[in-house]
Design a protein around this motif. Structure first.
Motif, PDB file in Angstrom:
ATOM      1  N   GLY A 106      13.390  24.412  90.585  1.00 52.41           N
ATOM      2  CA  GLY A 106      14.651  24.258  89.760  1.00 52.41           C
ATOM      3  C   GLY A 106      15.966  24.909  90.520  1.00 52.41           C
ATOM      4  O   GLY A 106      16.926  25.035  89.731  1.00 52.41           O
ATOM      5  N   LEU A 107      15.876  24.716  91.957  1.00 48.48           N
ATOM      6  CA  LEU A 107      17.043  25.176  92.713  1.00 48.48           C
ATOM      7  C   LEU A 107      17.717  23.917  93.310  1.00 48.48           C
ATOM      8  O   LEU A 107      17.073  22.877  93.498  1.00 48.48           O
ATOM      9  N   PRO A 108      19.115  24.096  93.913  1.00 46.28           N
ATOM     10  CA  PRO A 108      19.548  22.835  94.545  1.00 46.28           C
ATOM     11  C   PRO A 108      18.911  22.819  95.707  1.00 46.28           C
ATOM     12  O   PRO A 108      18.505  23.618  96.489  1.00 46.28           O
ATOM     13  N   LYS A 109      19.199  21.470  96.210  1.00 45.86           N
ATOM     14  CA  LYS A 109      18.699  21.246  97.715  1.00 45.86           C
ATOM     15  C   LYS A 109      19.846  22.001  98.719  1.00 45.86           C
ATOM     16  O   LYS A 109      20.756  22.013  98.396  1.00 45.86           O
ATOM     17  N   ALA A 110      19.289  22.469  99.750  1.00 46.13           N
ATOM     18  CA  ALA A 110      19.926  23.164 100.856  1.00 46.13           C
ATOM     19  C   ALA A 110      20.535  22.195 101.782  1.00 46.13           C
ATOM     20  O   ALA A 110      20.029  20.995 101.891  1.00 46.13           O
ATOM     21  N   ALA A 111      21.692  22.604 102.444  1.00 51.78           N
ATOM     22  CA  ALA A 111      22.202  21.652 103.556  1.00 51.78           C
ATOM     23  C   ALA A 111      21.198  21.690 104.549  1.00 51.78           C
ATOM     24  O   ALA A 111      20.291  22.373 104.850  1.00 51.78           O
ATOM     25  N   ALA A 112      21.172  20.285 105.138  1.00 52.47           N
ATOM     26  CA  ALA A 112      20.059  20.095 105.906  1.00 52.47           C
ATOM     27  C   ALA A 112      20.649  19.569 107.273  1.00 52.47           C
ATOM     28  O   ALA A 112      21.569  19.081 107.604  1.00 52.47           O
ATOM     29  N   TYR A 113      19.998  20.440 108.435  1.00 44.72           N
ATOM     30  CA  TYR A 113      20.134  19.969 109.816  1.00 44.72           C
ATOM     31  C   TYR A 113      18.911  19.650 110.542  1.00 44.72           C
ATOM     32  O   TYR A 113      17.889  20.302 110.111  1.00 44.72           O
ATOM     33  N   SER A 114      18.783  18.548 111.256  1.00 45.48           N
ATOM     34  CA  SER A 114      17.899  17.893 111.893  1.00 45.48           C
ATOM     35  C   SER A 114      18.307  17.088 112.915  1.00 45.48           C
ATOM     36  O   SER A 114      19.324  16.687 113.157  1.00 45.48           O
ATOM     37  N   GLY A 115      17.301  16.530 113.699  1.00 47.27           N
ATOM     38  CA  GLY A 115      17.595  15.303 114.642  1.00 47.27           C
ATOM     39  C   GLY A 115      17.904  15.571 115.924  1.00 47.27           C
ATOM     40  O   GLY A 115      18.074  14.692 116.851  1.00 47.27           O
ATOM     41  N   SER A 116      18.559  17.026 116.247  1.00 48.22           N
ATOM     42  CA  SER A 116      18.972  17.174 117.531  1.00 48.22           C
ATOM     43  C   SER A 116      18.521  18.749 117.977  1.00 48.22           C
ATOM     44  O   SER A 116      18.482  19.530 117.021  1.00 48.22           O
ATOM     45  N   PRO A 117      18.299  18.734 119.359  1.00 42.87           N
ATOM     46  CA  PRO A 117      17.753  20.076 119.491  1.00 42.87           C
ATOM     47  C   PRO A 117      18.646  21.279 119.615  1.00 42.87           C
ATOM     48  O   PRO A 117      18.304  22.300 119.502  1.00 42.87           O
ATOM     49  N   ASP A 118      20.030  20.904 119.336  1.00 40.37           N
ATOM     50  CA  ASP A 118      20.938  22.155 119.015  1.00 40.37           C
ATOM     51  C   ASP A 118      21.657  21.904 117.375  1.00 40.37           C
ATOM     52  O   ASP A 118      22.413  22.742 117.290  1.00 40.37           O
ATOM     53  N   ALA A 119      20.673  21.146 116.956  1.00 40.87           N
ATOM     54  CA  ALA A 119      21.369  21.315 115.265  1.00 40.87           C
ATOM     55  C   ALA A 119      21.254  22.620 114.584  1.00 40.87           C
ATOM     56  O   ALA A 119      22.081  22.888 113.563  1.00 40.87           O
ATOM     57  N   TRP A 120      20.304  23.464 115.108  1.00 40.65           N
ATOM     58  CA  TRP A 120      20.244  24.939 114.333  1.00 40.65           C
ATOM     59  C   TRP A 120      21.431  25.698 114.853  1.00 40.65           C
ATOM     60  O   TRP A 120      21.786  26.627 114.168  1.00 40.65           O
ATOM     61  N   LYS A 121      22.214  25.419 116.143  1.00 43.53           N
ATOM     62  CA  LYS A 121      23.488  25.944 116.109  1.00 43.53           C
ATOM     63  C   LYS A 121      24.710  25.808 114.995  1.00 43.53           C
ATOM     64  O   LYS A 121      25.281  26.782 114.575  1.00 43.53           O
ATOM     65  N   LYS A 122      24.365  24.487 114.346  1.00 46.01           N
ATOM     66  CA  LYS A 122      25.559  24.271 113.379  1.00 46.01           C
ATOM     67  C   LYS A 122      25.199  25.191 112.056  1.00 46.01           C
ATOM     68  O   LYS A 122      25.967  25.710 111.404  1.00 46.01           O
ATOM     69  N   LEU A 123      23.764  25.511 111.896  1.00 43.47           N
ATOM     70  CA  LEU A 123      23.329  26.193 110.863  1.00 43.47           C
ATOM     71  C   LEU A 123      23.976  27.722 110.951  1.00 43.47           C
ATOM     72  O   LEU A 123      24.526  28.309 109.978  1.00 43.47           O
ATOM     73  N   CYS A 124      23.737  28.185 112.118  1.00 44.89           N
ATOM     74  CA  CYS A 124      24.336  29.651 112.516  1.00 44.89           C
ATOM     75  C   CYS A 124      25.532  29.780 112.467  1.00 44.89           C
ATOM     76  O   CYS A 124      26.269  30.797 112.054  1.00 44.89           O
ATOM     77  N   GLU A 125      26.476  28.542 112.538  1.00 46.70           N
ATOM     78  CA  GLU A 125      27.856  28.800 112.481  1.00 46.70           C
ATOM     79  C   GLU A 125      28.361  28.805 111.164  1.00 46.70           C
ATOM     80  O   GLU A 125      29.762  28.795 110.962  1.00 46.70           O
ATOM     81  N   ARG A 126      27.540  28.400 110.055  1.00 48.87           N
ATOM     82  CA  ARG A 126      28.174  28.255 108.829  1.00 48.87           C
ATOM     83  C   ARG A 126      28.562  29.657 108.320  1.00 48.87           C
ATOM     84  O   ARG A 126      28.138  30.433 108.705  1.00 48.87           O
ATOM     85  N   PRO A 127      29.718  29.603 107.637  1.00 46.33           N
ATOM     86  CA  PRO A 127      30.310  30.810 107.207  1.00 46.33           C
ATOM     87  C   PRO A 127      29.649  31.345 106.026  1.00 46.33           C
ATOM     88  O   PRO A 127      29.992  32.890 105.396  1.00 46.33           O
ATOM     89  N   ASP A 128      29.182  30.784 105.276  1.00 42.49           N
ATOM     90  CA  ASP A 128      28.417  31.159 104.064  1.00 42.49           C
ATOM     91  C   ASP A 128      26.853  31.405 104.096  1.00 42.49           C
ATOM     92  O   ASP A 128      26.121  31.517 103.233  1.00 42.49           O
ATOM     93  N   ILE A 129      26.500  31.902 105.251  1.00 43.13           N
ATOM     94  CA  ILE A 129      25.123  32.568 105.553  1.00 43.13           C
ATOM     95  C   ILE A 129      25.256  33.951 106.025  1.00 43.13           C
ATOM     96  O   ILE A 129      26.062  34.319 106.913  1.00 43.13           O
ATOM     97  N   ASP A 130      24.338  34.605 105.370  1.00 44.31           N
ATOM     98  CA  ASP A 130      24.193  36.141 105.699  1.00 44.31           C
ATOM     99  C   ASP A 130      22.946  36.571 107.031  1.00 44.31           C
ATOM    100  O   ASP A 130      23.082  37.303 107.504  1.00 44.31           O
ATOM    101  N   LEU A 131      21.960  35.838 106.476  1.00 43.72           N
ATOM    102  CA  LEU A 131      20.751  35.942 107.189  1.00 43.72           C
ATOM    103  C   LEU A 131      20.222  34.695 107.852  1.00 43.72           C
ATOM    104  O   LEU A 131      20.025  33.584 107.018  1.00 43.72           O
ATOM    105  N   VAL A 132      20.015  34.412 108.998  1.00 41.00           N
ATOM    106  CA  VAL A 132      19.114  33.605 109.684  1.00 41.00           C
ATOM    107  C   VAL A 132      17.824  34.024 110.098  1.00 41.00           C
ATOM    108  O   VAL A 132      17.388  34.979 110.697  1.00 41.00           O
ATOM    109  N   TYR A 133      16.964  33.040 109.543  1.00 41.72           N
ATOM    110  CA  TYR A 133      15.355  33.450 109.537  1.00 41.72           C
ATOM    111  C   TYR A 133      14.758  32.173 110.377  1.00 41.72           C
ATOM    112  O   TYR A 133      14.779  31.026 110.161  1.00 41.72           O
TER     113      TYR A 133
END
Length: 266
Positions: A106-133
């Motif tokens: 019952g939760l909203p979908k999360a922002a999706a990052y994929s398709g590139s070896p460096d896609a994870w960097k975009k996730l880390c750069e988001r200002p609305d994240i406190d913890l990277v797992y």
């Protein structure tokens, strides 16, 4: 007659053993492994007792949705105050499949990052994240943890958090410099048996613990298909040592109060 035969056998055995001992090379002494602690940057403090401001909601981005990532999402949806903000995997179908866990809860979908070896960097750069797992293959753990902390995020990294001593010190230095938490997700220190044993030890049921042993023995035959590009099996073929030393060492260190009043020396 029997005494003569026995005596002859003893002489033969003594000569044989003596010859073997004489033929052997002198025993080589092995010095213990020494690990030098690099010079600490001036003014930099450790993070063993680090505390950070309380968060009512911890916004989480998860990198790696293969073997263990989806299970982490399953657990987080049941934890009050945990919010999955972003999901990342190099394979897009794994991101979409994991989104179903959020929808089912019952939760909203999360922002999706994929398709590139460096896609994870975009996730880390988001200002609305406190913890990277971080739940990817081992070779990327340390780099991702460092990058996450450098972008203002706390980092939680699957075992092993680093593959070399240099990577270990990079994680330590970055955590100390940024004052961000960096935890290795050593699940064996949180399992039922280990926590029960630790509680018993802390209650004094075993007296003073002087010796502890641990090991890692695990049949992974059923899990090989879950590892992207077969990375885990390839690593195990090349390296035959204990790839998860902290599975045994972690609980032992807790029992012996390592980093909680005592220290480990090599």
């Amino acid at each position: 007659m029997i005494h003569k035969i026995f005596g002859t056998l003893c002489v033969i055995l003594a000569v044989a053993v003596g010859s073997v001992l004489h033929a052997q090379k002198p025993a080589v002494g092995y010095a213990p492994i020494t690990v030098e602690t690099p010079a600490r940057p001036a003014g930099q403090q450790d993070v063993l007792q680090l505390t950070t401001p309380k968060m009512e909601t911890v916004r989480i981005g998860i990198i790696g949705l293969g073997m263990r990532g989806p299970g982490a999402v399953e657990r987080f949806v049941h934890i009050p105050g945990a919010q999955i903000v972003a999901l990342c995997d190099i394979e897009p179908d794994r991101v979409e499949k994991t989104q179903e866990i959020l929808v089912k809860a019952g939760l909203p979908k999360a922002a999706a990052y994929s398709g590139s070896p460096d896609a994870w960097k975009k996730l880390c750069e988001r200002p609305d994240i406190d913890l990277v797992y971080i739940v990817t293959d081992w070779k990327n753990h340390a780099e991702m943890g460092v990058y996450a902390m450098e972008h203002g995020k706390h980092a939680a990294i699957e075992v092993p958090a680093a593959m070399t001593l240099d990577e270990i010190w990079k994680l330590i230095d970055t955590s100390e410099r940024t004052r961000k938490h960096c935890i290795q997700l050593e699940n064996c220190v949180y399992d039922y048996f280990e926590l029960t044993t630790l509680n018993m030890a802390q209650q004094g049921l075993f007296g003073e613990i002087l010796h502890a042993e641990g090991a890692y023995i695990h049949n992974l035959e059923d899990f090989w298909p879950y590892y992207h590009n077969n990375w885990r099996l390839d690593y195990n073929r090349e390296f035959r040592g204990d790839v998860y030393a902290t599975h045994g060492m972690g609980p032992a260190c807790q029992l012996l109060d390592i980093h909680r009043g005592d220290r480990m020396k090599t």
